[in-house]
Design an enzyme around this catalytic site. Structure first.
Site, PDB file in Angstrom:
ATOM      1  N   CYS A 222       0.813  -1.227   0.000  1.00  0.00           N
ATOM      2  CA  CYS A 222       0.000   0.000   0.000  1.00  0.00           C
ATOM      3  C   CYS A 222       0.844   1.274   0.000  1.00  0.00           C
ATOM      4  O   CYS A 222       0.317   2.359  -0.232  1.00  0.00           O
ATOM      5  CB  CYS A 222      -0.966  -0.003   1.176  1.00  0.00           C
ATOM      6  SG  CYS A 222      -2.008  -1.462   1.216  1.00  0.00           S
TER       7      CYS A 222
ATOM      8  N   HIS B  19      -2.996   7.042   2.533  1.00  0.00           N
ATOM      9  CA  HIS B  19      -3.497   5.766   2.025  1.00  0.00           C
ATOM     10  C   HIS B  19      -4.892   5.524   2.602  1.00  0.00           C
ATOM     11  O   HIS B  19      -5.140   5.748   3.785  1.00  0.00           O
ATOM     12  CB  HIS B  19      -2.541   4.638   2.434  1.00  0.00           C
ATOM     13  CG  HIS B  19      -3.099   3.283   2.186  1.00  0.00           C
ATOM     14  ND1 HIS B  19      -3.656   2.919   0.972  1.00  0.00           N
ATOM     15  CD2 HIS B  19      -3.205   2.191   2.995  1.00  0.00           C
ATOM     16  CE1 HIS B  19      -4.064   1.678   1.044  1.00  0.00           C
ATOM     17  NE2 HIS B  19      -3.819   1.203   2.254  1.00  0.00           N
TER      18      HIS B  19
ATOM     19  N   ASN C 224     -10.230  -0.143   0.261  1.00  0.00           N
ATOM     20  CA  ASN C 224      -8.764  -0.092   0.227  1.00  0.00           C
ATOM     21  C   ASN C 224      -8.291  -0.657  -1.112  1.00  0.00           C
ATOM     22  O   ASN C 224      -8.404  -1.856  -1.354  1.00  0.00           O
ATOM     23  CB  ASN C 224      -8.219  -0.915   1.406  1.00  0.00           C
ATOM     24  CG  ASN C 224      -6.706  -0.890   1.494  1.00  0.00           C
ATOM     25  OD1 ASN C 224      -6.025  -0.490   0.552  1.00  0.00           O
ATOM     26  ND2 ASN C 224      -6.181  -1.328   2.625  1.00  0.00           N
TER      27      ASN C 224
HETATM   28  O1  UT7 Z   1      -3.532  -1.197   3.876  1.00  0.00           O
HETATM   29  C1  UT7 Z   1      -3.519  -1.721   5.186  1.00  0.00           C
HETATM   30  C2  UT7 Z   1      -4.540  -2.807   5.193  1.00  0.00           C
HETATM   31  N1  UT7 Z   1      -5.192  -3.097   6.407  1.00  0.00           N
HETATM   32  C3  UT7 Z   1      -5.840  -2.246   7.210  1.00  0.00           C
HETATM   33  O2  UT7 Z   1      -5.837  -1.068   7.096  1.00  0.00           O
HETATM   34  C4  UT7 Z   1      -6.606  -2.857   8.323  1.00  0.00           C
HETATM   35  C5  UT7 Z   1      -6.382  -2.190   9.637  1.00  0.00           C
HETATM   36  N2  UT7 Z   1      -7.279  -2.739  10.632  1.00  0.00           N
HETATM   37  C6  UT7 Z   1      -8.584  -2.456  10.655  1.00  0.00           C
HETATM   38  O3  UT7 Z   1      -9.058  -1.693   9.836  1.00  0.00           O
HETATM   39  C7  UT7 Z   1      -9.421  -3.063  11.739  1.00  0.00           C
HETATM   40  O4  UT7 Z   1      -8.587  -3.762  12.650  1.00  0.00           O
HETATM   41  C8  UT7 Z   1     -10.516  -4.033  11.191  1.00  0.00           C
HETATM   42  C9  UT7 Z   1     -11.550  -3.224  10.422  1.00  0.00           C
HETATM   43  C10 UT7 Z   1      -9.881  -5.063  10.278  1.00  0.00           C
HETATM   44  C11 UT7 Z   1     -11.193  -4.733  12.341  1.00  0.00           C
HETATM   45  O5  UT7 Z   1     -11.806  -3.784  13.188  1.00  0.00           O
HETATM   46  P1  UT7 Z   1     -11.785  -3.992  14.770  1.00  0.00           P
HETATM   47  O6  UT7 Z   1     -12.604  -2.920  15.356  1.00  0.00           O
HETATM   48  O7  UT7 Z   1     -10.354  -4.082  15.177  1.00  0.00           O
HETATM   49  O8  UT7 Z   1     -12.545  -5.380  14.936  1.00  0.00           O
HETATM   50  P2  UT7 Z   1     -11.993  -6.743  15.557  1.00  0.00           P
HETATM   51  O9  UT7 Z   1     -10.979  -7.353  14.662  1.00  0.00           O
HETATM   52  O10 UT7 Z   1     -11.588  -6.495  16.981  1.00  0.00           O
HETATM   53  O11 UT7 Z   1     -13.284  -7.651  15.527  1.00  0.00           O
HETATM   54  C12 UT7 Z   1     -14.432  -7.327  16.311  1.00  0.00           C
HETATM   55  C13 UT7 Z   1     -15.520  -8.341  16.033  1.00  0.00           C
HETATM   56  C14 UT7 Z   1     -15.095  -9.801  16.112  1.00  0.00           C
HETATM   57  O12 UT7 Z   1     -16.134 -10.507  16.722  1.00  0.00           O
HETATM   58  P3  UT7 Z   1     -16.019 -10.959  18.281  1.00  0.00           P
HETATM   59  O13 UT7 Z   1     -14.832 -11.862  18.332  1.00  0.00           O
HETATM   60  O14 UT7 Z   1     -15.835  -9.675  19.041  1.00  0.00           O
HETATM   61  O15 UT7 Z   1     -17.325 -11.633  18.526  1.00  0.00           O
HETATM   62  C15 UT7 Z   1     -15.017 -10.232  14.667  1.00  0.00           C
HETATM   63  O16 UT7 Z   1     -15.303 -11.613  14.490  1.00  0.00           O
HETATM   64  O17 UT7 Z   1     -16.038  -8.151  14.714  1.00  0.00           O
HETATM   65  C16 UT7 Z   1     -16.115  -9.422  14.039  1.00  0.00           C
HETATM   66  N3  UT7 Z   1     -15.952  -9.202  12.621  1.00  0.00           N
HETATM   67  C17 UT7 Z   1     -16.978  -8.939  11.797  1.00  0.00           C
HETATM   68  N4  UT7 Z   1     -18.297  -8.850  11.998  1.00  0.00           N
HETATM   69  C18 UT7 Z   1     -19.071  -8.550  10.948  1.00  0.00           C
HETATM   70  C19 UT7 Z   1     -14.799  -9.176  11.918  1.00  0.00           C
HETATM   71  N5  UT7 Z   1     -15.075  -8.899  10.612  1.00  0.00           N
HETATM   72  C20 UT7 Z   1     -16.403  -8.750  10.520  1.00  0.00           C
HETATM   73  C21 UT7 Z   1     -17.273  -8.450   9.463  1.00  0.00           C
HETATM   74  N6  UT7 Z   1     -18.594  -8.356   9.713  1.00  0.00           N
HETATM   75  N7  UT7 Z   1     -16.841  -8.222   8.212  1.00  0.00           N
END
Ligand code: UT7
Length: 325
Positions: A118, A251, A281
């Protein structure tokens, strides 16, 4: 290598291209266990574009490049260097830049790909700036082009909702005033494991997962820290303050990362270009796509300072500070 040595480089044209198919969060929720509410709240993404079957990174790059060349008033024959930033190249080799060169109907200039995920566009722009300033060419075509839809695991809802396809391009030309004020590139390979597509080809087989894997929380924390750090580094190198930045073009990965970065810099969101809501993204394409949008709608004006900054797998990060002409 026959142009007279130029002192500076500046962007003379921008272009962008998004594939036709636009997929909303609600449409995605029909095939993945997710919801519009979760995606919007956690990322700010509302929709993304996906390439058609058989549509490759070079095809998207071609459309964006044609628009950038037209805006610059430069013909493909005048381009002495093509740099394509991509993590999703058409094939292992030849480079997507060489394939793009053929599709543009040009030959003879240098062409190569840059793989910095990225941060790829920022890396590519920094390298092209050096080439133009060293007199290697008068006009360089710098492209970010990605088809992440090809490497998404539709069984991993924590990653497949985050990405889209697209391409952005700029023509960078020799100039007697800057242009590109400075560039700042970094990497730390000790974080290679938190974001990647770990597959490799071995004896005709694909070894390892050919899908994107990511530790989202680790990426999030890393991104916010280095995006603020490298912005300060670029400003300090030019004796400028955050308040001197007219447009921040980070980005486009997640609106929460973008907002946290702006907050750390003390910049109002009104001075940040945001496309993540409509593009998701698009990795190396996200910065040139956002730049093109803000140039074409008249937000970016002559004399303004524009700070481009990227962060991505590797880990890589970097910034390019521009004074718009
Ligand atoms: O170019 C760089 C590329 N990457 C990035 O920029 C990603 C950077 N990271 C992020 O943007 C965030 O960490 C995410 C958007 C990927 C995740 O957000 P978060 O607030 O950190 O969520 P989390 O990973 O802590 O997950 C929270 C919950 C989980 O459920 P439980 O375990 O709390 O019950 C996940 O299973 O959200 C769940 N979850 C979803 N639910 C619905 C994860 N993905 C999804 C989804 N839909 N798509």
């Amino acid at each position: 290598m026959n142009a007279a040595t130029a002192v500076y480089s500046r962007i003379t044209g921008t272009g962008g291209y998004l594939p036709q198919q636009c997929v909303t969060n609600a449409q995605l929720a029909q095939r993945v266990d997710t919801s519009d509410e979760w995606i919007v709240t956690r990322t700010g993404i509302r929709e993304r574009h996906f390439a058609a079957a058989g549509e490759l990174a070079s095809d998207l790059a071609l459309r964006a490049s044609e628009r950038a060349l037209a805006a610059a008033g430069v013909s493909p024959a005048e381009i002495g260097l093509i740099v394509v930033a991509t993590t999703t190249p058409d094939v292992v080799f030849p480079s997507t830049a060489c394939i793009l060169q053929r599709k543009l109907g040009a030959a003879g200039g240098a062409a190569y790909d840059i793989q910095a995920v990225c941060s790829g566009f920022v890396y590519a722009l920094a390298q092209a700036d050096l080439a133009v300033r060293a007199g290697h060419c008068r006009h360089a075509l710098v492209v970010g082009a990605e088809v992440y839809s090809r490497v998404l695991d539709w069984n991993d809802r924590s990653t497949c909702v985050l990405f889209g396809d697209g391409a952005g391009a700029v023509v960078l030309s020799a100039a007697d005033a800057p242009g590109v004020l400075s560039s700042h590139l970094h990497a730390d390979g000790s974080h290679a494991g938190i974001l990647g597509v770990p597959a490799r080809i071995d004896q005709g087989r694909i070894e390892g997962s050919p899908f994107l894997t990511m530790d989202g929380n680790a990426v999030f924390r890393f991104a916010v820290r280095v995006l603020a750090d490298v912005a300060h580094e670029a400003l300090a190198a030019n004796d400028l303050q955050p308040g001197d930045v007219d447009w921040l073009i980070p980005h486009q990965a997640n609106i929460r990362i973008i907002e946290a970065t702006a907050k750390k810099l003390g910049l109002p969101m009104a001075r940040v270009v945001v496309t993540v809501d409509r593009h998701a993204n698009t990795s190396a394409a996200s910065i040139p796509l956002a730049l093109d949008e803000a140039v074409r709608d008249g937000r970016i004006r002559s004399g303004q300072h524009v700070l481009l900054e990227g962060v991505g797998g590797g880990f890589t990060w970097g910034a390019v500070l521009l004074r718009w002409h």
